[in-house]
Design a protein around this motif. Sequence first.
Motif, short mmCIF file in Angstrom:
data_model
loop_
_atom_site.label_atom_id
_atom_site.label_comp_id
_atom_site.label_asym_id
_atom_site.label_seq_id
_atom_site.Cartn_x
_atom_site.Cartn_y
_atom_site.Cartn_z
N MET A 177 0.80 -1.15 -0.15
CA MET A 177 -0.09 -0.12 -0.02
C MET A 177 0.96 1.28 0.06
O MET A 177 1.90 1.38 0.74
CB MET A 177 -0.81 0.10 1.31
N ASP A 178 0.29 2.31 -0.89
CA ASP A 178 1.01 3.55 -0.78
C ASP A 178 1.07 4.05 0.43
O ASP A 178 -0.06 4.04 1.12
CB ASP A 178 0.32 4.44 -1.98
N PRO A 179 2.32 4.65 0.97
CA PRO A 179 1.95 5.02 2.33
C PRO A 179 0.96 6.31 2.61
O PRO A 179 0.35 6.54 3.70
CB PRO A 179 3.45 5.65 2.50
N GLU A 180 0.87 7.22 1.50
CA GLU A 180 -0.10 8.11 1.74
C GLU A 180 -1.47 7.78 1.64
O GLU A 180 -2.22 8.19 2.65
CB GLU A 180 -0.02 9.12 0.51
N MET A 181 -1.77 6.46 1.25
CA MET A 181 -3.15 5.91 1.21
C MET A 181 -3.17 5.24 2.65
O MET A 181 -4.49 5.46 3.18
CB MET A 181 -3.24 4.73 0.09
N ARG A 182 -2.25 4.72 3.13
CA ARG A 182 -2.52 4.16 4.55
C ARG A 182 -2.56 5.14 5.51
O ARG A 182 -3.24 5.13 6.34
CB ARG A 182 -1.03 3.36 4.83
N LYS A 183 -2.10 6.36 5.21
CA LYS A 183 -1.96 7.32 6.28
C LYS A 183 -3.51 7.95 6.32
O LYS A 183 -4.06 8.47 7.17
CB LYS A 183 -1.00 8.61 5.99
N LYS A 184 -3.87 8.17 4.71
CA LYS A 184 -5.08 8.76 4.76
C LYS A 184 -6.27 7.80 5.34
O LYS A 184 -7.42 8.19 5.95
CB LYS A 184 -5.73 9.01 3.12
N ILE A 185 -6.06 6.56 5.47
CA ILE A 185 -7.09 5.43 5.95
C ILE A 185 -6.99 5.77 7.48
O ILE A 185 -8.12 5.71 7.96
CB ILE A 185 -6.72 4.17 5.68
N ASP A 186 -5.76 5.83 8.03
CA ASP A 186 -5.84 5.81 9.61
C ASP A 186 -6.34 7.25 10.07
O ASP A 186 -6.96 7.37 11.01
CB ASP A 186 -4.03 6.14 9.97
N GLU A 187 -6.04 8.20 9.12
CA GLU A 187 -6.69 9.49 9.72
C GLU A 187 -8.26 9.45 9.56
O GLU A 187 -8.78 9.84 10.51
CB GLU A 187 -6.13 10.76 8.66
N THR A 188 -8.76 8.72 8.56
CA THR A 188 -10.35 8.62 8.42
C THR A 188 -10.79 7.67 9.73
O THR A 188 -11.81 8.01 10.14
CB THR A 188 -10.61 8.09 7.26
N PHE A 189 -10.17 6.68 9.94
CA PHE A 189 -10.47 5.65 11.22
C PHE A 189 -10.51 6.54 12.42
O PHE A 189 -11.42 6.31 13.48
CB PHE A 189 -9.68 4.51 11.18
N ALA A 190 -9.52 7.73 12.57
CA ALA A 190 -9.48 8.44 13.69
C ALA A 190 -10.75 9.15 13.82
O ALA A 190 -11.03 9.68 15.18
CB ALA A 190 -8.04 9.24 13.85
N LYS A 191 -11.39 9.48 12.79
CA LYS A 191 -12.70 10.38 13.01
C LYS A 191 -13.70 9.59 13.22
O LYS A 191 -14.94 10.10 13.49
CB LYS A 191 -12.98 10.98 11.60
N VAL A 192 -13.86 8.29 13.20
CA VAL A 192 -15.06 7.37 13.43
C VAL A 192 -15.08 6.87 14.74
O VAL A 192 -14.23 6.17 15.24
CB VAL A 192 -15.10 6.08 12.28
N ARG A 193 -16.04 7.50 15.37
CA ARG A 193 -16.06 7.06 16.97
C ARG A 193 -17.22 6.20 17.23
O ARG A 193 -18.44 6.37 16.83
CB ARG A 193 -16.27 8.61 17.43
N GLU A 194 -16.99 5.41 18.32
CA GLU A 194 -17.99 4.75 18.83
C GLU A 194 -19.06 5.68 19.58
O GLU A 194 -18.31 6.44 20.51
CB GLU A 194 -17.37 3.54 19.59
N PRO A 195 -20.10 5.80 19.41
CA PRO A 195 -20.98 6.53 20.31
C PRO A 195 -21.10 6.56 21.64
O PRO A 195 -21.25 7.86 22.36
CB PRO A 195 -22.49 6.51 19.62
N GLN A 196 -20.99 5.51 22.18
CA GLN A 196 -21.14 5.45 23.90
C GLN A 196 -19.82 6.05 24.63
O GLN A 196 -20.05 6.53 25.40
CB GLN A 196 -21.48 4.05 24.30
N SER A 197 -18.69 5.82 23.92
CA SER A 197 -17.22 5.93 24.71
C SER A 197 -16.77 7.04 24.00
O SER A 197 -15.88 7.81 24.50
CB SER A 197 -16.53 4.87 24.63
#
Length: 103
Positions: free
Chosen positions: A14-34
């Motif tokens: 995987m292209d490092p920029e793609m991986r970074k963008k995936i990681d950044e996107t996951f950081a924005k997705v939050r579990e609603p209770q915690s």
Amino acid sequence: MDTAFLSAAMEAFMDPEMRKKIDETFAKVREPQSDAPIVDLGLVEKVTYSEKEKTLLVRLAIGTPRWQCPACSAINGVVKEGIVRRAKEAFEAAFPELKILVE
């Protein structure tokens, strides 16, 4: 951020920029209770990216516990639907050129 959900082959190619963008996107997705990122809670099972097919598949590790009361089952379903919706929205916003699948 824990990226154990990426296979060794995917990490190697995987292209490092793609991986970074995936990681950044996951950081924005939050579990609603915690309000914690779903990756930090271990709720991401696998990510599959196909450059050729222009798709990104996010497989979540959210199951239905056995022997739970009907109310707990309903709450679990609502929380899961919310996480799926948030993940899909976040990835569609970050990767408008890709078909996003969240399961």
